[in-house]
Design an enzyme around this catalytic site. Structure first.
Site, PDB file in Angstrom:
ATOM      1  N   HIS A  33      -1.232  -0.123  -9.956  1.00 43.37           N
ATOM      2  CA  HIS A  33      -2.170  -0.982  -8.947  1.00 43.37           C
ATOM      3  C   HIS A  33      -2.492  -2.072  -9.930  1.00 43.37           C
ATOM      4  O   HIS A  33      -3.699  -2.500  -9.775  1.00 43.37           O
ATOM      5  CB  HIS A  33      -3.317  -0.222  -8.121  1.00 43.37           C
ATOM      6  N   ARG A  57       0.822  -0.958   0.010  1.00 48.56           N
ATOM      7  CA  ARG A  57       0.115   0.204   0.093  1.00 48.56           C
ATOM      8  C   ARG A  57       1.048   1.087   0.020  1.00 48.56           C
ATOM      9  O   ARG A  57       1.942   1.185   0.543  1.00 48.56           O
ATOM     10  CB  ARG A  57      -0.990  -0.051   1.336  1.00 48.56           C
TER      11      ARG A  57
HETATM   12  P1  NDP Z   1      -1.869 -10.961   5.242  1.00 51.74           P
HETATM   13  O1  NDP Z   1      -2.880 -10.396   6.102  1.00 51.74           O
HETATM   14  O2  NDP Z   1      -2.052 -12.485   4.765  1.00 51.74           O
HETATM   15  O3  NDP Z   1      -0.267 -10.763   5.469  1.00 51.74           O
HETATM   16  C1  NDP Z   1      -0.073  -9.560   6.079  1.00 51.74           C
HETATM   17  C2  NDP Z   1       1.443  -9.931   6.742  1.00 51.74           C
HETATM   18  O4  NDP Z   1       1.697  -8.486   7.281  1.00 51.74           O
HETATM   19  C3  NDP Z   1       1.467 -10.859   7.841  1.00 51.74           C
HETATM   20  O5  NDP Z   1       2.686 -11.470   7.491  1.00 51.74           O
HETATM   21  C4  NDP Z   1       1.433  -9.855   8.867  1.00 51.74           C
HETATM   22  O6  NDP Z   1       2.052 -10.494  10.316  1.00 51.74           O
HETATM   23  C5  NDP Z   1       2.337  -8.869   8.468  1.00 51.74           C
HETATM   24  N1  NDP Z   1       1.983  -7.615   9.598  1.00 51.74           N
HETATM   25  C6  NDP Z   1       0.864  -6.861   9.413  1.00 51.74           C
HETATM   26  N2  NDP Z   1       1.043  -5.939  10.446  1.00 51.74           N
HETATM   27  C7  NDP Z   1       2.271  -5.994  10.754  1.00 51.74           C
HETATM   28  C8  NDP Z   1       3.135  -5.351  11.627  1.00 51.74           C
HETATM   29  N3  NDP Z   1       2.461  -4.038  12.307  1.00 51.74           N
HETATM   30  N4  NDP Z   1       4.663  -5.301  11.723  1.00 51.74           N
HETATM   31  C9  NDP Z   1       4.945  -6.555  11.078  1.00 51.74           C
HETATM   32  N5  NDP Z   1       4.211  -7.141  10.344  1.00 51.74           N
HETATM   33  C10 NDP Z   1       3.045  -7.187  10.120  1.00 51.74           C
HETATM   34  O7  NDP Z   1      -2.224  -9.983   3.719  1.00 51.74           O
HETATM   35  P2  NDP Z   1      -1.750 -10.434   2.298  1.00 51.74           P
HETATM   36  O8  NDP Z   1      -0.547 -10.980   2.314  1.00 51.74           O
HETATM   37  O9  NDP Z   1      -2.983 -11.200   1.679  1.00 51.74           O
HETATM   38  O10 NDP Z   1      -1.738  -9.090   1.535  1.00 51.74           O
HETATM   39  C11 NDP Z   1      -0.972  -7.994   2.045  1.00 51.74           C
HETATM   40  C12 NDP Z   1      -1.225  -6.680   1.320  1.00 51.74           C
HETATM   41  O11 NDP Z   1      -1.088  -6.755  -0.115  1.00 51.74           O
HETATM   42  C13 NDP Z   1      -2.853  -6.468   1.324  1.00 51.74           C
HETATM   43  O12 NDP Z   1      -3.007  -6.126   2.605  1.00 51.74           O
HETATM   44  C14 NDP Z   1      -2.820  -5.362   0.441  1.00 51.74           C
HETATM   45  O13 NDP Z   1      -2.603  -4.108   1.068  1.00 51.74           O
HETATM   46  C15 NDP Z   1      -1.783  -5.624  -0.416  1.00 51.74           C
HETATM   47  N6  NDP Z   1      -2.239  -6.315  -1.992  1.00 51.74           N
HETATM   48  C16 NDP Z   1      -1.733  -5.561  -3.118  1.00 51.74           C
HETATM   49  C17 NDP Z   1      -2.454  -5.880  -4.238  1.00 51.74           C
HETATM   50  C18 NDP Z   1      -1.901  -5.222  -5.570  1.00 51.74           C
HETATM   51  O14 NDP Z   1      -2.432  -5.347  -6.468  1.00 51.74           O
HETATM   52  N7  NDP Z   1      -0.989  -4.197  -5.429  1.00 51.74           N
HETATM   53  C19 NDP Z   1      -3.283  -6.977  -4.549  1.00 51.74           C
HETATM   54  C20 NDP Z   1      -3.533  -7.546  -3.229  1.00 51.74           C
HETATM   55  C21 NDP Z   1      -3.046  -7.264  -2.036  1.00 51.74           C
HETATM   56  P3  NDP Z   1       1.310 -11.856  10.890  1.00 51.74           P
HETATM   57  O15 NDP Z   1       1.668 -12.979   9.846  1.00 51.74           O
HETATM   58  O16 NDP Z   1       2.092 -12.093  12.004  1.00 51.74           O
HETATM   59  O17 NDP Z   1      -0.111 -11.874  10.943  1.00 51.74           O
END
Ligand code: NDP
Length: 310
Positions: A273, A225
């Site tokens: 995007h 993001r």
């Molecule tokens: P998930 O919820 O599966 O994974 C998020 C990861 O980020 C997890 O490993 C989580 O840790 C970690 N995380 C969250 N908050 C923190 C923090 N404060 N400190 C450290 N680590 C953190 O999400 P996805 O992998 O499915 O998607 C990730 C992002 O990708 C989406 O939120 C979206 O913004 C973006 N996206 C972009 C697209 C594009 O076309 N550009 C398409 C789809 C998604 P933990 O494992 O411990 O929970």
């Protein structure tokens, strides 16, 4: 009868109606799927994407869940009218698309492809890149998408470090967590991939101090993001030579305004995007499976933790 309201826009209805009906038919459940119900009180499930027909969930008093079509939920997670469970999209097609986009852009920078693509000028540029095993790539976020990308990069022999909120154990990946873990993950990050969700804890995570921890000549790839990065700090690090390039797919304002400095910057690649998109066929199966689970009294998959914000 189970009433399912599709609230995403008409363009998405055109893409999703057929695959959704197909997947719902396969569940054997009796259902009505529509973009409109005269009485919101009769709706059982809402299929949601941002900027659709519903932003106030109050009238849907019978609804059991809101099923998101997007992986990112920052546009809805704080909606105070939403008091029923919210799920987000984890979809094989979406993950595969992200793996391909991230791998392609990592390889571009790893191999120094731009030298040859834009340098057809008679100069013999004999740059030999290191092998992947000698290239340090850090992935911030080891969830559905970041985890899949980290594994794919490790399978290509990259030296991969990953960082997440909870500490993970993934074969072939140096998994870190916490503040000290982030510092360590950044210090080695020749190529940094951002796949974190946008939450209060991750907004502006990549500020000047953290960008400065990356090795000189580092590259950022952000399909997560836009607001994960402080734009001004990134531009300063590109301009002063600390960072070599930023490939950005997501922005604070989308579409990226025409006058934004990223467009004209020779060290920035803008993609609109498109890193990965929810795929209607596979995503429809995820939605139908969750409705089926809910009707059987089973726990919903991919529930959003409203407190954590993702
Ligand atoms: P998930 O919820 O599966 O994974 C998020 C990861 O980020 C997890 O490993 C989580 O840790 C970690 N995380 C969250 N908050 C923190 C923090 N404060 N400190 C450290 N680590 C953190 O999400 P996805 O992998 O499915 O998607 C990730 C992002 O990708 C989406 O939120 C979206 O913004 C973006 N996206 C972009 C697209 C594009 O076309 N550009 C398409 C789809 C998604 P933990 O494992 O411990 O929970």
């Amino acid at each position: 009868m189970i009433n399912i309201l599709f609230t995403a826009n008409s363009q998405r209805w055109a893409q999703y109606e057929k695959p959704l009906r197909h997947a719902l038919d396969d569940t054997g459940l009796p259902y009505v799927l529509s973009q409109k119900f005269t009485d919101p009180e009769t709706v059982d499930y809402l299929i949601y994407a941002p900027k659709g027909s519903v932003s106030d969930f109050t009238p849907f008093i019978r609804a059991k869940a809101v099923l998101g079509l997007w992986a990112g939920v920052e546009a809805v997670v704080d909606n105070e009218t939403l008091t029923i469970p919210l799920t987000r999209m984890v979809d094989h097609g979406l993950s595969q698309g992200m793996v391909e986009w991230v791998t392609g852009h990592v390889l571009r920078h790893h191999l120094g492809m731009d030298r040859h693509i834009s340098g057809q000028d008679g100069q013999w540029r004999d740059y030999i890149p290191p092998l992947a095993r000698d290239r340090h790539v850090t992935v911030l976020g080891l969830g559905a998408l970041g985890g899949a990308c980290a594994r794919a990069l490790a399978a290509l022999n990259f030296n991969v470090t990953g960082w997440s909120r909870s500490r993970k154990t993934i074969s072939g990946i140096n998994c870190l967590s916490g503040g000290a873990g982030l510092d360590q993950a950044l210090v080695s990050a020749e190529i940094l991939v951002l796949l974190l969700p946008l939450t209060p804890a991750t907004e502006n995570l990549l500020n000047n101090a953290r960008l400065s921890k990356m090795p000189r000549g580092g590259v950022i790839i952000n399909p997560g993001r836009g607001a994960l990065i402080d734009d001004d700090a990134l531009l300063a690090c590109l301009d002063n030579g600390h960072l070599n390039h930023a490939t950005l797919d997501v922005f604070r304002t989308e579409p990226l305004p025409e006058n934004h400095p990223f467009w004209a910057h020779n060290k920035v690649t803008v993609t609109p995007h498109i890193a990965s998109e929810t795929r209607p066929d596979t995503a429809s199966q995820v939605i139908a499976d969750n409705i089926s689970r809910s009707e059987k009294g089973l726990a919903l998959r991919y529930l959003v933790d409203r407190n954590a914000g993702y």
